[in-house]
Scaffold this motif. Structure first.
Motif, short mmCIF file in Angstrom:
data_model
loop_
_atom_site.label_atom_id
_atom_site.label_comp_id
_atom_site.label_asym_id
_atom_site.label_seq_id
_atom_site.Cartn_x
_atom_site.Cartn_y
_atom_site.Cartn_z
N THR A 153 0.86 -1.19 0.00
CA THR A 153 0.00 0.00 0.00
C THR A 153 0.90 1.23 0.00
O THR A 153 2.07 1.17 0.37
CB THR A 153 -0.90 0.03 1.25
N ASP A 179 -1.54 11.57 -3.07
CA ASP A 179 -2.64 10.98 -3.83
C ASP A 179 -3.92 11.77 -3.59
O ASP A 179 -4.64 12.12 -4.54
CB ASP A 179 -2.82 9.52 -3.37
N SER A 214 -2.66 6.66 -7.07
CA SER A 214 -3.25 5.32 -7.00
C SER A 214 -3.74 4.85 -8.36
O SER A 214 -3.67 3.66 -8.67
CB SER A 214 -4.35 5.26 -5.94
N ARG A 215 -4.20 5.76 -9.22
CA ARG A 215 -4.62 5.35 -10.57
C ARG A 215 -3.42 4.82 -11.36
O ARG A 215 -3.50 3.81 -12.06
CB ARG A 215 -5.26 6.53 -11.32
N VAL A 269 -0.61 3.54 -10.18
CA VAL A 269 -0.18 2.26 -9.62
C VAL A 269 -1.14 1.15 -10.06
O VAL A 269 -0.72 0.06 -10.48
CB VAL A 269 -0.08 2.34 -8.08
N LYS A 270 -2.41 1.45 -10.00
CA LYS A 270 -3.43 0.47 -10.37
C LYS A 270 -3.30 0.08 -11.85
O LYS A 270 -3.41 -1.09 -12.21
CB LYS A 270 -4.83 1.06 -10.12
N ALA A 271 -3.01 1.08 -12.69
CA ALA A 271 -2.89 0.82 -14.13
C ALA A 271 -1.60 0.05 -14.45
O ALA A 271 -1.40 -0.39 -15.58
CB ALA A 271 -2.90 2.14 -14.88
N GLY A 272 -0.72 -0.09 -13.46
CA GLY A 272 0.53 -0.83 -13.69
C GLY A 272 1.63 0.02 -14.31
O GLY A 272 2.63 -0.51 -14.77
N SER A 322 5.28 0.01 -10.96
CA SER A 322 5.15 -1.24 -10.20
C SER A 322 5.81 -1.17 -8.83
O SER A 322 5.55 -1.99 -7.97
CB SER A 322 5.83 -2.37 -10.99
#
Ligand code: BES
Ligand code: MN
Ligand code: ZN
Length: 507
Positions: free
Chosen positions: A35, A44, A52-53, A55-58, A61
Motif C-alpha cells: 500500500t 494521492d 493510486s490510478r 499504480v493500479k494501471a501498472g 510497479s
C-alpha cells in the motif's frame, strides 16, 4: 547546488507542508506490492487519486530501478512528480536506499529540473533514520555531479539545471537533518578535494604542489601549517623517508597540518587524532621499476595524503570539537644514478636499520618516519592511510578498504564508522607470526616480506614504528581509485574517516 530542509508536522498529522511548496518536481518513492506510504497517500489525496490510478494501471510497479516522471501535475506546489520504485519494503536497507536515490538523481540530472523537493528522508530504511538519509542523498548527488575538467583546454562544464534541493522531513528530525546537510556538504567538499588531487597529473601534483595545497587549506580554514623541506627533514634524521626521495629531482616535503577544534591539548586532555597519509606523487617503482602497463595510474599513490587533506577540510568545515593533526610525507619514487638500490641499508628516524630489498616497497619507508614523528603529539590515536600494496587489491578487490590494527576498540570504531558512512572496510590480521617474514640477514628489518600475505607484512612493517599509541592502518590501494572507463580518484576513505572523527567529537 543549494540544499535546504523543510520540516513538516508529520507526527501531528499535518503533513501538507511538502505538498504546497513550489518546485519543478517532487520525488516520491513507491514500494513494490505494498500500500502507498503515508507521504504517497497525502499526495494521492492532493492530486485527486492520480498516484493510486497510476499504480493500479501498472504504470509504476514499485520495482527497484524503475521511474516515472509525471508532467503537468495539478493540485500541489510541484509541477511534476517523479515516482521512483523502491523494491520490497522489508528489504529496504541502506543499499536499496542508495540505489533508489541514485536512480532519482540520474533522472533529475538529465532533465531541466531546477528545484526539486525530495521526500525520501521520510521512508522507513532498515536501521537508518531521516538525517542519515538526507546526508546519504547529498553525498550520492555530489558523487554523480563531480567532474574533473581542470586539465581540459576547453572544459565542457555544460550548465547544470539543478540548483536547489529541498528535503522535506518530519519536524521532529529538523535539527538532526540540518546537521546532516552541513555534514553531507562538508564531506562532499572534502571528497572533491581528495579526488582533484588524485586526478591531477604527477607533473603538476608534485610534493611542492601538495605543500602549497596545505598552505592554501590553512589560509582558507585557519589551520596551522608546517611544510618542512629537505634540510629540515635531514635534521630530523628521517633517513628512511629521504632514501625514497633521493632519486627524484622533485624535493621532498614533510607536511604537518593542525586543526584545533578542542583547545590546547595538555596532560592527556584533548589529545589529538593524527592522520598520516602516504604522499608518493608518482611511484615508478624506483630501481625495482614497475612494468609499463598502467604505470600512469601510479600518480594516485598520493591518495592517502589526498584523503588526509579532504578529511581535514571536512572536519574544519563541520567545526568539529576535537583536535586533528594531518601528517604527510611526500616525494616521488624514481630510478636514477643516485637512487636507493636493492641491498642498500638505511637508518630510520627511530634508529631502526632497514635493508631495502625492493625499492618498489617505498610507501612503508616514508610512512615509518612519519609514524615516529607522530609520537611527539602524544596522540589519542593514529590512523595511517596508504595505497600501500597491490596485494590488498588481490585480497579485497575494489570494494573494501583493508583495515589493520592490534587495538580491537579502535578497529571496531573504524568499522562502525565505515558502515555508517557506506564506505566499507574489512579487517585483516596483524598477528606477530607474520613478523618473521621481515627478517633481514644484515639489518634490523627488511622492507619486504615475500609474496605470502603481502598486505599483512606491509602492515607488520608499519607496526614496528607505531607502538607508542593506539594505531590503525588503512590500505586503500583498491578503493581510492577506479580503473577502466570511469578511471579516476574516488575520494575514499574520506567518508569513513570523517564519520570516525564525527563520532569521536560526539557530534
Ligand atoms: N603503490 C604501490 C602499491 C599499489 C599497487 C597501489 C597497485 C595501487 C595499485 C606500492 O608502493 C608498491 O609498489 N607495492 C609493492 C610492494 C611489493 C614490492 C612488496 C606491490 O604491491 O607490488
Ligand atoms: Mn611502490
Ligand atoms: Zn607506492
Amino acid at each position: 547546488m543549494d540544499f535546504t530542509i523543510k520540516a513538516c508536522n508529520w507526527s501531528k498529522g499535518k503533513a501538507n507542508g511538502f505538498l504546497t511548496g513550489k518546485s519543478d518536481a517532487i520525488v516520491l518513492g513507491i514500494f513494490e506490492a505494498q500500500t502507498l506510504t503515508s507521504t504517497a497517500r497525502d499526495m494521492d489525496t492532493a492530486t485527486k487519486g492520480l498516484i493510486s490510478r497510476i499504480v493500479k494501471a501498472g504504470d509504476m510497479s514499485g520495482r527497484a530501478g524503475t521511474t516515472l516522471l509525471i508532467p503537468e501535475v495539478k493540485g500541489i506546489g510541484a509541477s511534476r512528480i517523479l515516482l521512483v520504485g523502491l523494491g520490497k519494503q522489508d528489504a529496504f536497507n541502506q543499499k536499496a536506499y542508495g540505489e533508489a536515490v541514485r536512480t532519482a538523481w540520474r533522472v533529475i540530472l538529465s532533465s531541466k529540473i531546477g528545484q526539486v523537493t525530495f521526500t525520501f528522508a521520510q521512508l522507513p530504511i532498515v536501521e537508518r533514520n531521516g538525517d542519515w538519509a538526507v546526508r546519504a542523498a547529498i553525498l550520492a548527488l555530489r558523487e554523480l555531479t563531480y567532474k574533473f575538467t581542470q586539465m581540459k583546454s576547453k572544459p565542457d562544464n555544460g550548465a547544470r539545471s539543478l540548483k536547489k534541493i529541498v528535503f522535506s522531513i518530519d519536524s521532529a528530525d529538523d535539527k538532526a537533518a540540518r546537521v546532516a546537510v552541513k555534514q553531507g556538504v562538508a564531506i562532499a567538499n572534502g571528497m572533491d578535494l581528495t579526488r582533484d588531487l588524485g586526478n591531477l597529473p604527477p607533473n603538476i601534483c608534485t610534493p611542492t604542489y601538495l605543500g602549497q595545497t596545505a598552505k592554501k587549506l590553512g589560509r582558507d580554514f585557519k589551520l596551522k601549517i608546517e611544510v618542512l623541506g629537505q634540510k629540515q627533514i635531514e635534521a630530523l634524521n628521517m633517513g628512511s623517508f629521504l632514501s625514497v626521495a633521493k632519486g627524484s629531482v622533485q624535493p621532498p616535503q614533510f607536511i604537518v597540518m593542525h586543526y584545533n577544534g578542542a583547545g590546547e591539548s595538555t596532560k592527556g586532555k584533548n589529545a589529538p587524532i593524527v592522520l598520516v597519509g602516504k604522499g608518493i606523487t608518482f611511484d615508478s617503482g624506483g630501481i625495482s621499476i614497475k612494468p609499463g602497463e598502467s604505470m600512469d595510474e601510479m600518480k594516485y599513490d598520493m591518495c592517502g595524503a589526498g584523503s588526509v587533506f579532504g578529511t581535514l577540510r571536512a572536519v574544519a568545515e563541520m567545526g568539529l570539537k576535537l583536535n586533528v593533526i594531518g601528517v604527510i610525507p611526500t616525494c616521488e619514487n624514481m630510478p636514477a644514478g643516485n637512487a636507493v638500490k636493492p641491498g642498500d641499508i638505511i637508518t630510520a628516524m627511530n634508529g631502526t636499520t632497514i635493508e631495502v630489498l625492493n625499492t618498489d616497497a617505498e610507501g612503508r619507508l616514508i610512512l615509518c618516519d612519519a609514524l615516529t614523528y607522530a609520537e611527539r603529539f602524544k596522540p589519542a590515536a593514529v590512523v595511517d592511510i596508504a595505497t600501500l600494496t597491490g596485494a590488498c587489491i588481490i585480497a579485497l578487490g575494489h570494494h573494501n578498504t583493508g583495515l589493520f590494527s592490534k587495538d580491537d576498540a579502535l578497529a571496531s570504531e573504524l568499522l562502525d564508522a565505515s558502515r555508517e558512512a557506506v564506505d566499507p572496510a574489512w579487517r585483516l590480521p596483524l598477528d606477530d607470526e607474520y613478523q618473521d617474514q621481515l627478517k633481514s640477514n644484515f639489518a634490523d628489518l627488511a622492507n619486504i616480506g615475500g609474496r605470502p600475505a603481502g598486505s599483512v607484512t606491509a602492515a607488520c612493517f608499519l607496526s614496528r614504528f607505531s607502538t607508542a599509541y593506539p594505531w590503525a592502518h588503512l590500505d586503500i590501494a583498491g578503493t581510492a581509485w577506479k580503473s577502466g572507463a570511469a578511471k579516476g580518484a574516488t575520494g575514499r576513505p574520506v567518508p569513513m574517516l570523517s564519520q570516525f572523527l564525527i563520532d569521536r567529537a560526539g557530534a
